[in-house]
Design a protein around this motif. Structure first.
Motif, mmCIF file in Angstrom:
data_model
loop_
_atom_site.group_PDB
_atom_site.id
_atom_site.type_symbol
_atom_site.label_atom_id
_atom_site.label_comp_id
_atom_site.label_asym_id
_atom_site.label_seq_id
_atom_site.Cartn_x
_atom_site.Cartn_y
_atom_site.Cartn_z
ATOM 1 N N GLU A 1 0.840 -1.205 0.000
ATOM 2 C CA GLU A 1 0.000 0.000 0.000
ATOM 3 C C GLU A 1 0.879 1.260 0.000
ATOM 4 O O GLU A 1 1.901 1.318 0.686
ATOM 5 C CB GLU A 1 -0.911 0.026 1.225
ATOM 6 N N VAL B 1 1.129 4.667 1.478
ATOM 7 C CA VAL B 1 0.549 5.322 2.649
ATOM 8 C C VAL B 1 1.021 6.773 2.659
ATOM 9 O O VAL B 1 2.223 7.041 2.708
ATOM 10 C CB VAL B 1 0.957 4.606 3.951
ATOM 11 N N SER C 1 -4.241 5.213 3.141
ATOM 12 C CA SER C 1 -3.674 4.031 2.501
ATOM 13 C C SER C 1 -4.291 3.860 1.117
ATOM 14 O O SER C 1 -5.515 3.828 0.977
ATOM 15 C CB SER C 1 -3.934 2.789 3.369
#
Length: 226
Positions: free
Chosen positions: A130, A132, A141
């Motif tokens: 992910e 972030v 995210s």
């Protein structure tokens, strides 16, 4: 301002990119500042790669088709896109901010107002990975379908979580906006989004829409730096 844009790439373009990526050489330690290199643990296609030019042309053509990207970023200059891979032992990029100044191939400078990641792997094909991003509302995210793009301020703290299964392929790039101020850029984007909806409802020639479009353009004229 974090904005996602779906379907930047067509199915055919995505297939072409994957075919070229399979032919590419990958290297570590590419394209990062001193602090970022300490956090960076991924692979990247190095400058001089035979396939990099063709990949860049394909992505830039797709970006130029996106009216939503133009509305959100108001790009003045775009650094040629780069491509990275997260898998195996090279599987994450720790918390960092992007360098403020990058240099174009002709030697001119580009101020990084906006960073963008174009996802090239389907989310179900890898775990973790992910992106972030820290913004006004905390950590966001982001893990988008292949062919979709996220743009966000280059000064934001961000990281790529560790990929624990599969392979995460992506394209990233930096943009200098015609409108340097983030808040001004956000207001223009929101105004343009509303204008698009009003045109659908009332038609392009409605007198008040003509007036509002003029106001948008006058604000852009006041705030633009190009």
């Amino acid at each position: 301002m974090l904005v996602t844009i779906d379907n930047i790439l067509s199915t055919e373009e995505l297939a072409s990119i994957h075919k070229m990526l399979k032919q590419a050489d990958w290297a570590t330690g590419q394209s990062a500042g001193t602090q970022a290199r300490l956090a960076k643990n991924n692979l990247q296609i190095p400058e001089g790669s035979e396939v990099l030019r063709d990949l860049r042309v394909l992505v830039m053509r797709a970006l130029n088709r996106s009216s939503r990207l133009i509305s959100a970023a108001l790009p003045y200059k775009i650094l040629p896109p780069n491509f990275n891979r997260y898998a195996g032992e090279t599987n994450h990029y720790g918390l960092h901010t992007d360098s403020t100044v990058r240099y174009l191939p002709d030697g001119s400078a580009l101020r990084t107002d906006i960073s963008a990641t174009l996802f090239l792997s389907n989310p179900q094909d890898y775990e973790g990975g992910e992106l972030v991003i820290e913004d006004t509302y905390g950590m966001q995210s982001v893990k988008l379908p292949a062919g979709s793009l996220v743009v966000y301020p280059s000064g934001s703290m961000h990281q790529v979580n560790r990929v624990t299964r599969g392979e995460r392929l992506a394209c990233y790039m930096f943009m200098q906006s015609m409108v340097k101020d983030l808040e001004c850029r956000r207001l223009l984007f929101q105004m343009d989004e509303s204008l698009i909806k009003l045109r659908t409802q009332y038609g392009e020639g409605h007198p008040e829409l003509v007036r509002l479009t003029g106001l948008y353009n006058n604000l852009l004229r006041k705030w633009t730096e190009c």
